[in-house]
Design a protein around this motif. Structure first.
Motif, PDB file in Angstrom:
ATOM      1  N   GLN A  97       0.837  -1.177  -0.256  1.00 55.30           N
ATOM      2  CA  GLN A  97      -0.056  -0.058   0.130  1.00 55.30           C
ATOM      3  C   GLN A  97       0.859   1.382  -0.136  1.00 55.30           C
ATOM      4  OE1 GLN A  97      -3.459  -0.090   0.044  1.00 55.30           O
ATOM      5  NE2 GLN A  97      -3.431   2.241  -0.041  1.00 55.30           N
ATOM      6  N   ALA A  98       1.003   1.823  -1.106  1.00 54.73           N
ATOM      7  CA  ALA A  98       1.605   3.099  -1.032  1.00 54.73           C
ATOM      8  C   ALA A  98       0.896   4.514  -0.912  1.00 54.73           C
ATOM      9  CB  ALA A  98       2.432   3.383  -2.673  1.00 54.73           C
ATOM     10  N   SER A  99       1.693   5.126  -0.169  1.00 52.12           N
ATOM     11  CA  SER A  99       1.104   6.618   0.138  1.00 52.12           C
ATOM     12  C   SER A  99       2.089   7.574  -0.035  1.00 52.12           C
ATOM     13  CB  SER A  99       0.192   6.522   1.502  1.00 52.12           C
ATOM     14  OG  SER A  99       1.562   6.326   2.280  1.00 52.12           O
ATOM     15  N   GLY A 100       1.454   8.827   0.308  1.00 57.20           N
ATOM     16  CA  GLY A 100       2.332  10.261   0.221  1.00 57.20           C
ATOM     17  C   GLY A 100       2.584  10.842  -0.922  1.00 57.20           C
ATOM     18  N   GLY A 101       1.768  10.642  -2.157  1.00 55.99           N
ATOM     19  CA  GLY A 101       2.115  11.530  -3.402  1.00 55.99           C
ATOM     20  C   GLY A 101       1.299  12.699  -3.010  1.00 55.99           C
ATOM     21  N   GLY A 102       1.493  13.574  -4.141  1.00 57.22           N
ATOM     22  CA  GLY A 102       0.797  14.955  -4.007  1.00 57.22           C
ATOM     23  C   GLY A 102       1.433  15.765  -4.993  1.00 57.22           C
ATOM     24  N   LEU A 103       1.053  17.164  -4.835  1.00 57.54           N
ATOM     25  CA  LEU A 103       1.541  18.127  -5.646  1.00 57.54           C
ATOM     26  C   LEU A 103       2.643  19.035  -4.979  1.00 57.54           C
ATOM     27  CD1 LEU A 103       1.103  20.006  -8.238  1.00 57.54           C
ATOM     28  CD2 LEU A 103      -0.706  21.135  -6.991  1.00 57.54           C
ATOM     29  N   VAL A 104       3.563  19.019  -5.862  1.00 58.90           N
ATOM     30  CA  VAL A 104       4.912  20.105  -5.220  1.00 58.90           C
ATOM     31  C   VAL A 104       5.343  20.877  -6.390  1.00 58.90           C
ATOM     32  CG1 VAL A 104       6.328  18.271  -5.498  1.00 58.90           C
ATOM     33  CG2 VAL A 104       6.822  19.990  -3.679  1.00 58.90           C
ATOM     34  N   GLN A 105       5.934  21.900  -5.830  1.00 62.89           N
ATOM     35  CA  GLN A 105       6.741  22.859  -6.854  1.00 62.89           C
ATOM     36  C   GLN A 105       8.044  22.514  -7.209  1.00 62.89           C
ATOM     37  OE1 GLN A 105       6.433  26.825  -5.359  1.00 62.89           O
ATOM     38  NE2 GLN A 105       4.695  27.246  -6.460  1.00 62.89           N
ATOM     39  N   ALA A 106       8.445  22.903  -8.287  1.00 59.09           N
ATOM     40  CA  ALA A 106       9.739  22.251  -8.717  1.00 59.09           C
ATOM     41  C   ALA A 106      10.846  22.652  -7.717  1.00 59.09           C
ATOM     42  CB  ALA A 106      10.131  22.686 -10.017  1.00 59.09           C
ATOM     43  N   GLY A 107      11.864  21.798  -7.417  1.00 58.32           N
ATOM     44  CA  GLY A 107      12.791  22.071  -6.346  1.00 58.32           C
ATOM     45  C   GLY A 107      12.445  21.744  -5.036  1.00 58.32           C
TER      46      GLY A 107
END
Length: 122
Positions: free
Chosen positions: A4-14
């Protein structure tokens, strides 16, 4: 083994993001663990691998020096810390468990998590 994978999301470059993959069902420490990713319209590609004990790691050239794979066998969990993220890191990230006869190919792994989306904006 179930993953079960988790932790993804939206982040800015860098920016940075950490992924986790929790395992259950079989002896976690019997398996090498890896992360793969798949961008839209592309094949699934190898990202990072860690040995059963956690003492040996291997990375794709594209993430070397930016990503760190680790595992905690007491918690049946593998992690992927991603730093200095780039837009080209955008993909669905999958954790995988395998017997260790191969490393970088999808067919080297017997068990897969459901994937978690990572989106890096420019």
């Amino acid at each position: 083994v179930q993953l079960q994978a988790s932790g993804g999301g939206l982040v800015q470059a860098g920016g940075s993001l950490g992924l986790s993959c929790a395992a259950s069902g079989r002896t976690f420490s019997n398996y090498i663990m890896s992360w793969f990713r798949q961008a839209p319209g592309k094949e699934r590609e190898f990202v990072a691998r860690i040995s059963r004990s956690g003492t040996s790691t291997y990375y794709a050239d594209s993430v070397k020096g930016r990503f760190t794979i680790s595992r905690d066998n007491a918690k049946n969990t593998v992690y992927l810390q991603m730093n200095s993220l780039k837009p080209e890191d955008t993909a669905v990230y999958y954790c995988a468990a395998g017997p260790g006869f191969g490393v970088v190919l999808v067919r080297d792994y017997d068990y897969w998590g459901q994937g978690t989306q990572v989106t890096v904006s420019s």
